[in-house]
Design an enzyme around this catalytic site. Structure first.
Site, short mmCIF file in Angstrom:
data_model
loop_
_atom_site.label_atom_id
_atom_site.label_comp_id
_atom_site.label_asym_id
_atom_site.label_seq_id
_atom_site.Cartn_x
_atom_site.Cartn_y
_atom_site.Cartn_z
N GLU A 61 0.83 -1.21 0.00
CA GLU A 61 0.00 0.00 0.00
C GLU A 61 0.87 1.26 0.00
OE1 GLU A 61 -2.73 -0.65 3.32
OE2 GLU A 61 -4.01 -1.86 2.03
N ASP B 98 -8.26 -9.04 4.51
CA ASP B 98 -8.02 -7.89 5.39
C ASP B 98 -9.12 -7.74 6.44
OD1 ASP B 98 -6.89 -5.63 6.38
OD2 ASP B 98 -7.44 -4.31 4.73
N GLU C 70 -12.25 -1.89 12.40
CA GLU C 70 -12.30 -1.24 11.10
C GLU C 70 -13.46 -1.73 10.24
OE1 GLU C 70 -8.72 -1.65 8.78
OE2 GLU C 70 -9.62 -0.75 7.00
C1 GCV Z 1 -2.35 0.71 8.46
C2 GCV Z 1 -5.95 -1.96 5.69
C3 GCV Z 1 -6.37 -0.68 6.35
C4 GCV Z 1 -5.23 0.33 6.39
C5 GCV Z 1 -4.04 -0.32 7.11
C6 GCV Z 1 -3.67 -1.59 6.34
C7 GCV Z 1 -2.54 -2.34 7.00
O1 GCV Z 1 -5.73 -1.77 4.34
O2 GCV Z 1 -7.47 -0.16 5.68
O3 GCV Z 1 -5.66 1.46 7.08
O4 GCV Z 1 -2.95 0.55 7.19
O5 GCV Z 1 -4.79 -2.45 6.31
O6 GCV Z 1 -2.84 -3.26 7.74
O7 GCV Z 1 -1.39 -2.01 6.78
#
Ligand code: GCV
Length: 683
Positions: free
Chosen positions: A289, A368, A396
């Protein structure tokens, strides 16, 4: 001196350690031992243990205990370190609580394998008082399952918390590290009380300014926070930016094989340890990411992680390296692409190449943190690599701490999953603690759900998740029932009916959330970015197609070896076969593994379409039931906590109704297939 308006006076602030609540439960048979605390050990952590024990005794029995270092043959509580084990650094941390009553001696002895274990024993003893144990049933012997019991803060220097739903950071504010040591101390105490021994202080997404945490600019302040945690036996880690050598302006590359880069990290490690001698190490999100990583330089993740591990090794530090690495999404043009396969594909070829002070941190599922996912197939496939399993305590995708969702139910499923890697009973919990493959270290990590809200977790009931995470990381064999009822008793008192009701609410909550959101393992019906509320086609990575492939005739992802992405093949034989075939695939994961026609009939006799409708209706009805149960507790619960939770249930109901309407209408419009009960759209 506490002032009115002081957050520490909020009734939910003390969480599961509210001694006013304990007063009613505590058994009087223990009181006589509480006048004296005998200990010959002098260390910071044991001092903490003595202070905690004194404060609890004062708060519960209104006695101020005297600390003594010689045995005067008076009833007392003795704290000691078990002699044979104290020198053995490989000894698994554990404690015993014993009642010794012989001749002139009548005392309670809390002994640990080391000073931290003494502190855990003391907290367990304090919990026993809250649970109403008497001198006859106070004895216990416990050893932890996991060496690493770790919290990850996703806090940013700005004071924001990525995916945080409980206010602002307690560590950072407006670009500065806070001096909020009292609150940080209270947090350390809560964590230590449930056995946590590591904490990562900053977000895995390391922004430009946080990259400087490893420099003289921030280390003096971080050192103070580390000292607060250290008093509670908790060691700190920092998330680091793989590109730090460039970002900090020292070098033009971050290539792990470059000598200058290696020197940079060695010097950085030396500097950090000069400030924080018990620093535990780095957490790294690389090539994920938009985070930089070794792939930029044509290197692999073993080369990246080992380079950092070499820098930390002289100081006994570790590198926790995340496996959340993927570079594809759903794609209608090429349905063989599968994000779920990415972690395995990136890391299995590297098994055996990581240094022994590297630990891979692997999310529980292959995608995720959805409400239901199968276990990540990396567990059981890495035989020569240290591992920790990563859970998300912060909600989340599971309701933002508005909706009630007791997550130990989800975590237990992963920990108890049989990977079949070495025959029957090759459980994930034995993979991550190192037992199955004889790896040197491992454990459990969880993304924190706390902020500066008076109840720490926004919704006071979300405290159960933090508590449950700690308890499971200490002992993953505990049952969800035991964790839930222990938490309810410690938090709300020992009234049996109240405890039963709350325990029951917690235990049902995960399935209820699943019912009104994403049943059958499909996931990803959420609003983009916020990840709260329904938006069936809206997930942010839906440019080339949704993650659920819902069309006119069917829904789900074909992940079979025969006709799909081949993901099922990443599991070991029995499990691969179980998921490969529709008949043996667990129904609650059916759409995760198979693209199915809507009119496929499930074991219940209902079609998939009918099941989706019915579950969304049922989910809403169940939230109404949760509300009623909570309302029936009005006289038992502190009014502020009661109202706070009540308000959340109102919001949860709104959310559940919206989910039901949006999802059911979506499928009605999409399919046009009549529902047997005529219930496409409710009145
Ligand atoms: C910290 C998901 C979340 C992101 C997070 C990522 C990760 O994509 O939406 O906010 O980033 O996981 O675990 O690195």
């Amino acid at each position: 001196m506490k002032q009115a308006g002081d957050i520490t006076l909020h009734p939910a602030y003390s969480c599961w350690m509210n001694f006013k609540t304990y007063q009613k439960s505590a058994d009087q048979s223990i009181k006589k031992y509480c006048r004296f605390i005998l200990t010959k050990i002098s260390s910071r952590v044991v001092n903490t243990a003595v202070n905690e024990l004194s404060a609890a005794i004062e708060g519960i029995y209104h006695i101020k205990p005297r600390e003594i270092s010689e045995n005067h043959d008076v009833p007392c509580i003795e704290l000691s370190i078990e002699e044979n084990n104290s020198a053995d650094s490989n000894q698994v941390c554990g404690f015993t609580i014993k009642h010794i009553n012989e001749k002139t001696t009548d005392k309670i002895v809390i002994s640990g394998t080391d000073e931290c274990a003494v502190l855990y024993g003391v907290f367990r003893f304090i919990f026993s008082l809250g649970l109403g144990k008497s001198i006859d049933n106070i004895q216990t012997e416990q050893k932890t399952y996991n060496r690493l019991r770790m919290i990850n803060q996703w806090d940013n220097l700005s004071g924001d918390i990525e995916r945080g739903y409980s206010g602002r950071s307690i560590f950072y504010e407006n670009g500065k590290i806070t001096k909020n040591y009292a609150r940080i101390r209270d947090y350390a105490r809560l964590l230590s009380s449930v056995g946590i021994n590591h904490i990562v202080l900053n977000n895995v997404n390391v922004h430009e300014e946080e990259t400087k945490f490893i420099t003289d600019k921030y280390l003096p302040e971080l050192k103070k926070i580390a000292a607060v945690f250290s008093d509670f036996g908790i060691r700190i880690l920092l998330s680091v930016n793989f590109a730090a050598p460039i970002v900090l302006g020292r070098l033009s590359t971050a290539d792990p094989l470059d000598k200058d880069v290696q020197r940079f990290w060695h010097e950085t490690a030396n500097k950090i340890y000069s400030y924080i001698p018990d620093f535990a190490g780095f957490l790294v999100k690389a090539d994920s990411e938009s985070s930089p990583g070794p792939y930029t330089y044509g290197r692999d993740h073993a080369q990246g992680a080992n380079m950092l591990a070499d820098a930390l090794r002289p100081h006994g530090g570790i590198v926790v390296w995340r496996c959340f690495v993927y570079n594809c999404h759903a794609d209608w043009r090429n349905r063989k692409l599968d994000r779920a396969k990415a972690a395995y594909e990136n890391f299995v070829p590297l098994d055996g190449r990581f240094k022994d002070n590297v630990v891979l941190q692997i999310k529980n599922g292959p995608m995720d943190f959805q409400i239901r996912e199968p276990v990540n197939p990396l567990f059981g496939s890495l035989e020569k690599t240290n591992q920790v399993i990563e859970f998300q305590i912060t909600q989340e995708y599971t309701g933002h701490q508005i909706d009630l969702c007791f997550l130990p139910s989800l975590w237990k499923e992963s920990l108890d999953f049989d990977t079949a890697a070495k025959g029957k009973n090759s459980l994930v919990r034995d993979v991550v603690n190192g037992k199955l493959f004889h790896t040197s270290t491992g454990g459990i990590a969880g993304v924190s759900n706390i902020g500066d809200s008076p109840a720490w977790t926004g919704n006071p009931l979300a405290q159960a998740n933090l508590f449950g995470f700690g308890r499971l990381s200490w002992d993953p064999a505990l049952s969800c029932e035991d964790i839930a009822s222990e938490w309810a008793t410690l938090t709300f008192g020992s009234n049996v009916a109240t405890v039963e009701k709350i325990t029951n609410m917690l235990l049902r909550s995960r399935e209820i959330y699943e019912d009104y959101t994403c049943p059958l393992g499909i996931g990803w019906f959420v609003n983009p970015d916020s990840h709260y509320g329904p938006n069936v086609d809206g997930y942010e990575y839906s440019h080339w197609g949704t993650y659920h492939y819902a069309d006119l005739k069917g829904i789900g992802v074909d992940r079979t070896m025969a006709t799909g992405t081949g993901f099922t093949g990443q599991y070991k034989n029995e499990n691969a076969q179980m998921y490969e075939h529709i008949e043996s695939c667990p129904e609650n994961l059916l759409l995760f593994f198979h693209h199915m026609p809507y009119d496929f009939v499930l074991k219940s006799g209902l079609t998939i379409l009918q099941h989706i409708y019915d579950r969304h209706f049922r989910g809403v009805e169940e939230v109404v039931e949760l509300q009623k149960i909570w309302d029936s507790l009005q006289d038992e619960i502190d009014p502020d906590i009661f109202q706070e939770v009540r308000h959340r249930f109102e919001l949860q109901l709104k959310n559940a109704i919206e989910w039901r309407d949006v999802v059911n209408t979506y499928f009605y419009r999409k399919t046009g297939i009549p529902d047997e009960k005529g219930r496409y759209i409710y009145p």
